[in-house]
Motif scaffolding. Structure first.
Motif, short mmCIF file in Angstrom:
data_model
loop_
_atom_site.label_atom_id
_atom_site.label_comp_id
_atom_site.label_asym_id
_atom_site.label_seq_id
_atom_site.Cartn_x
_atom_site.Cartn_y
_atom_site.Cartn_z
N ARG A 22 0.83 -1.20 0.00
CA ARG A 22 0.00 0.00 0.00
C ARG A 22 0.87 1.26 0.00
NH1 ARG A 22 -2.30 2.89 3.64
NH2 ARG A 22 -1.57 1.73 5.45
N SER A 28 -4.14 4.89 0.10
CA SER A 28 -4.57 5.03 1.51
C SER A 28 -5.39 3.80 1.91
CB SER A 28 -5.41 6.29 1.69
OG SER A 28 -6.67 6.11 1.07
N ARG A 29 -5.53 3.63 3.21
CA ARG A 29 -6.35 2.52 3.71
C ARG A 29 -7.78 2.60 3.18
NH1 ARG A 29 -4.39 2.27 9.72
NH2 ARG A 29 -2.75 0.75 9.45
N GLN A 30 -8.28 3.86 3.16
CA GLN A 30 -9.65 4.06 2.71
C GLN A 30 -9.80 3.66 1.24
OE1 GLN A 30 -12.38 5.24 4.83
NE2 GLN A 30 -13.27 4.15 3.11
N ASP A 37 -14.23 -3.30 -0.99
CA ASP A 37 -15.59 -3.28 -0.47
C ASP A 37 -15.64 -3.73 0.99
OD1 ASP A 37 -18.19 -2.60 -0.81
OD2 ASP A 37 -18.82 -4.51 -1.70
N VAL A 38 -14.70 -3.24 1.77
CA VAL A 38 -14.69 -3.53 3.20
C VAL A 38 -14.51 -2.21 3.97
CG1 VAL A 38 -13.73 -5.86 2.97
CG2 VAL A 38 -12.17 -3.94 3.32
N ASN A 39 -14.67 -2.26 5.26
CA ASN A 39 -14.47 -1.10 6.11
C ASN A 39 -12.96 -0.82 6.22
OD1 ASN A 39 -14.18 0.52 8.55
ND2 ASN A 39 -16.29 -0.04 9.00
N TYR A 40 -12.58 0.45 6.33
CA TYR A 40 -11.13 0.74 6.40
C TYR A 40 -10.49 0.14 7.65
CZ TYR A 40 -11.49 4.39 9.94
OH TYR A 40 -11.68 5.06 11.11
N GLN A 41 -11.31 -0.04 8.70
CA GLN A 41 -10.78 -0.65 9.91
C GLN A 41 -10.32 -2.10 9.63
OE1 GLN A 41 -10.39 0.60 13.01
NE2 GLN A 41 -11.30 2.59 12.62
N THR A 42 -11.02 -2.73 8.73
CA THR A 42 -10.69 -4.12 8.37
C THR A 42 -9.31 -4.19 7.72
OG1 THR A 42 -13.02 -4.69 8.19
CG2 THR A 42 -11.49 -6.14 7.03
N GLY A 44 -6.86 -2.23 8.47
CA GLY A 44 -5.95 -2.13 9.62
C GLY A 44 -5.78 -3.48 10.31
N PHE A 45 -6.87 -4.19 10.49
CA PHE A 45 -6.82 -5.52 11.11
C PHE A 45 -5.97 -6.47 10.27
CE2 PHE A 45 -10.18 -4.04 13.77
CZ PHE A 45 -10.22 -4.88 14.86
N ARG A 48 -2.20 -5.55 10.50
CA ARG A 48 -1.60 -5.93 11.79
C ARG A 48 -1.56 -7.45 11.97
NH1 ARG A 48 -5.10 -1.93 13.50
NH2 ARG A 48 -6.52 -3.46 14.34
N LEU A 57 -11.50 -12.59 -0.24
CA LEU A 57 -10.84 -11.30 0.00
C LEU A 57 -9.34 -11.39 -0.31
CD1 LEU A 57 -10.91 -8.37 0.95
CD2 LEU A 57 -10.85 -9.17 3.31
N ASP B 106 -18.92 -5.90 6.53
CA ASP B 106 -17.97 -6.68 5.74
C ASP B 106 -17.70 -8.01 6.46
OD1 ASP B 106 -15.89 -6.38 7.59
OD2 ASP B 106 -15.11 -4.59 6.62
N GLU B 174 -8.31 2.97 14.48
CA GLU B 174 -7.29 3.79 13.82
C GLU B 174 -7.93 4.93 13.08
OE1 GLU B 174 -3.82 0.85 12.51
OE2 GLU B 174 -5.81 0.24 11.99
#
Lengths: 97, 177
Positions: A22, A28-30, A37-42, A44-45, A48, A57, B106, B174
């Motif tokens: 990336r 960007s994450r977003q 088609d997922v949440n940006y928090q996903t 991050g998960f 990590r 996915l 998701d 985050e």
């Protein structure tokens, strides 16, 4: 192992190169989240290593980055990309000079 | 899985703050369950207090509908069947798609939701029989207020436990980007 080049394994037990890929491509994450088609928090998960993605996915990520899935995810620590492509290790440049 | 990053102007991105909020919710909920039957005894509509935990859960914790801290549990997930848009006007289809997009979970969120419900069920599986046992035990028989308090507590636990588990366990959020 170069900690900057990969993340994981976190809770998932998977190492991955998503953060490196990336950053390399300036995404960007977003943006990646929107493409997947997922949440940006996903994202991050995933970076990590706290979440093990579905095959769907993982394949979508592979397709997005134009890489095989095993170049992005691995159950074993991943080599830094430069080392894998050029066969150089950290500190090799210093030794030569 | 957490849709609301702020509550009363306080950022909930950190898990420690969310845990404080959850602890506060349960202290208030427990107090409500214990004291409501005593405070409102003889009130002509005292039964309506049973619905208060539903309101608290819907307005604060979420999980049902778009309001609240936790995302709607019923949002469309990747495992759901494709939506049937037949017999709908293009405007309705567009509005429906927009609503689904906002409510969508998701795969990680769907998994977190399911895991929270499983954990909640495991807790309920053991606590509800204990509550039922307590309600039937000799000192409580005929002691309507205690049984009412226990029932209110059960209603609250059933309504709010999965959301509380999610708020408690989700790691620090985050920043976007």
């Amino acid at each position: 192992m170069n900690p900057a080049s990969q993340k994981g394994p976190g809770e998932s037990g998977l190492y991955n190169r998503i953060a490196v890929l990336r950053a390399e491509r300036g995404i960007s994450r977003q943006e990646l989240a929107d493409a997947m088609d997922v949440n940006y928090q996903t994202i991050g998960f995933l970076e990590r290593g706290d979440y093990s993605p579905s095959l769907k996915l993982a394949l979508a990520l592979g397709e997005y980055f134009g890489l095989p899935v095993e170049a992005i995810f691995s159950a074993r620590p991943l080599q830094p990309l430069s080392e894998q492509v050029y066969g150089t290790r950290a500190g090799d440049g210093e030794k030569r000079s | 899985m957490i849709q609301q990053r702020k509550f009363l102007g306080i950022s909930l991105a950190r898990r420690s703050r969310r845990r404080t909020l959850v602890a506060g919710f349960w202290i208030m909920g427990f107090s409500f369950a214990v004291f409501a039957p005593f405070l409102f005894r003889g009130h002509p509509r005292q039964f309506s207090w049973v619905f208060l935990p539903f309101l608290a859960q819907a307005a604060l914790l979420g999980g049902e509908g778009r309001k609240g801290l936790v995302r709607d549990f019923h949002g469309h997930t990747p495992d759901n069947e494709p939506v049937d848009y037949s017999f709908m006007t293009p405007e309705d289809i567009a509005a429906r798609k927009e609503a689904e997009k906002q409510n969508r979970l998701d795969e990680r969120e769907a998994r977190a939701r399911d895991a929270a419900h499983y954990k909640a069920f495991e807790l309920l599986r053991w606590s509800v029989p204990l509550v039922a046992f307590a309600a039937f035990t000799e000192p409580f028989i005929g002691f309507a207020y205690v049984r009412q308090a226990l029932l209110l507590l059960v209603v609250l636990v059933i309504q709010a436990l999965p959301q509380s588990i999610l708020l408690w366990t989700e790691p620090d959020m985050e920043e976007e980007g």
